[in-house]
Design a protein around this motif. Sequence first.
Motif, PDB file in Angstrom:
ATOM      1  N   ILE A 106       0.739  -0.749   0.242  1.00 31.50           N
ATOM      2  CA  ILE A 106      -0.057  -0.285  -0.257  1.00 31.50           C
ATOM      3  C   ILE A 106       0.330   1.445  -0.301  1.00 31.50           C
ATOM      4  O   ILE A 106       0.760   2.319  -1.052  1.00 31.50           O
ATOM      5  N   PHE A 107       1.769   1.407   0.383  1.00 30.47           N
ATOM      6  CA  PHE A 107       2.875   2.521   0.916  1.00 30.47           C
ATOM      7  C   PHE A 107       3.456   2.756  -0.819  1.00 30.47           C
ATOM      8  O   PHE A 107       3.456   3.506  -1.136  1.00 30.47           O
ATOM      9  N   ILE A 108       3.684   1.166  -1.267  1.00 29.68           N
ATOM     10  CA  ILE A 108       4.862   1.361  -2.321  1.00 29.68           C
ATOM     11  C   ILE A 108       3.713   1.990  -3.686  1.00 29.68           C
ATOM     12  O   ILE A 108       4.111   3.103  -4.206  1.00 29.68           O
ATOM     13  N   SER A 109       2.386   2.004  -2.892  1.00 27.49           N
ATOM     14  CA  SER A 109       1.373   2.196  -4.301  1.00 27.49           C
ATOM     15  C   SER A 109       1.085   3.857  -4.305  1.00 27.49           C
ATOM     16  O   SER A 109       1.232   4.391  -5.185  1.00 27.49           O
ATOM     17  N   LEU A 110       1.066   4.184  -2.881  1.00 26.98           N
ATOM     18  CA  LEU A 110       0.804   5.109  -2.460  1.00 26.98           C
ATOM     19  C   LEU A 110       1.575   6.864  -2.542  1.00 26.98           C
ATOM     20  O   LEU A 110       1.588   7.082  -3.171  1.00 26.98           O
ATOM     21  N   PHE A 111       3.250   6.405  -2.568  1.00 23.25           N
ATOM     22  CA  PHE A 111       4.217   6.953  -2.628  1.00 23.25           C
ATOM     23  C   PHE A 111       4.340   6.873  -4.348  1.00 23.25           C
ATOM     24  O   PHE A 111       4.852   8.049  -4.453  1.00 23.25           O
ATOM     25  N   GLY A 112       4.160   6.176  -5.202  1.00 21.52           N
ATOM     26  CA  GLY A 112       4.071   6.375  -7.121  1.00 21.52           C
ATOM     27  C   GLY A 112       3.261   7.084  -6.855  1.00 21.52           C
ATOM     28  O   GLY A 112       3.900   7.815  -8.012  1.00 21.52           O
ATOM     29  N   VAL A 113       2.087   7.403  -6.797  1.00 21.61           N
ATOM     30  CA  VAL A 113       0.947   8.435  -6.546  1.00 21.61           C
ATOM     31  C   VAL A 113       1.474  10.118  -6.638  1.00 21.61           C
ATOM     32  O   VAL A 113       1.702  10.837  -7.018  1.00 21.61           O
ATOM     33  N   LEU A 114       2.042   9.874  -4.771  1.00 21.95           N
ATOM     34  CA  LEU A 114       2.085  10.990  -4.277  1.00 21.95           C
ATOM     35  C   LEU A 114       3.927  11.793  -4.837  1.00 21.95           C
ATOM     36  O   LEU A 114       4.025  12.846  -5.100  1.00 21.95           O
TER      37      LEU A 114
END
Length: 289
Positions: A106-114
């Motif tokens: 979930i953090f991988i996906s979040l930072f990918g977006v941010l």
Amino acid sequence: LCLSIMLLKNYFQMLLTSSLWGSSFLLMKLALEELDPFQISFYRIFIGMVFINLIRIKKVKISFSDHFYTALVGFLWMSLPFYLFAESEQTITSSLAGLVNGSTPIFISLFGVLFFSQKISNIKKVYLFTGFVGIYILTFGFQTANLELSRGFALALLASVSYGFAANFVQPLIRTYGALGTLRIALRYATFFSFILFSINSEFFLPTINGSMPPMLLLGIGGSGVAFLSFYKLIDDVGAIFGSITVYIIPIFSVLFGYIFLQEMTSLSQISGVSVIILSAYLFTKTTD
């Protein structure tokens, strides 16, 4: 038949990788009986670095600017989280540390977006949100948020955040230099950083044969060596989406090993929270924009 053998091989790679990474939480807990977290982090990385650098591969020339990112990967993907998880396990069970690690996708996906300008559809935003609902349930159960978060839990969560950030840097490096080429250099930088942390904060103590040597060898060769190789070979064979399922089954192994070897108990809310996280991360990865 060839296809089913291929699939069987891939499933074996997937189980091997996730069981090695899942066992690392138990091995850290066992090593803590003799070593401190700085020693565990350093020896684990050093043994993995020696193992990976003994494998013969074509020499890879990494550009000057990419050396900075590889060093960052070494610190954020290895030195820092390996220390944080070992430190967290001084006060929380190995099973819980493994469950918290389940929040990494979930953090991988979040930072990918941010931070890495990854554009996502509205449905993916929903999966990110439900992923964080899962993290909330894992953290606080089914009650109102209590800010008295245990130090061990907070450190394990910070380690997962560090993994999530680093994973976004490591993907382009692997595309350019290959998994083994990137891993070799990242492990060298990680050894250097961990050695500095170890020198400042700890004392020189070698693991003993009857004490922490067996778990440290398994951690270094298995968790920091074989598991990484197996993981990237799997991604090479079947692609990132199928390969990423490996990460989702790590918590199952950490709970299993914690229960079998240390009789650790896991609560229903913790299992529920990590299940919501894993399902959200899986759907996020699987959904095409």
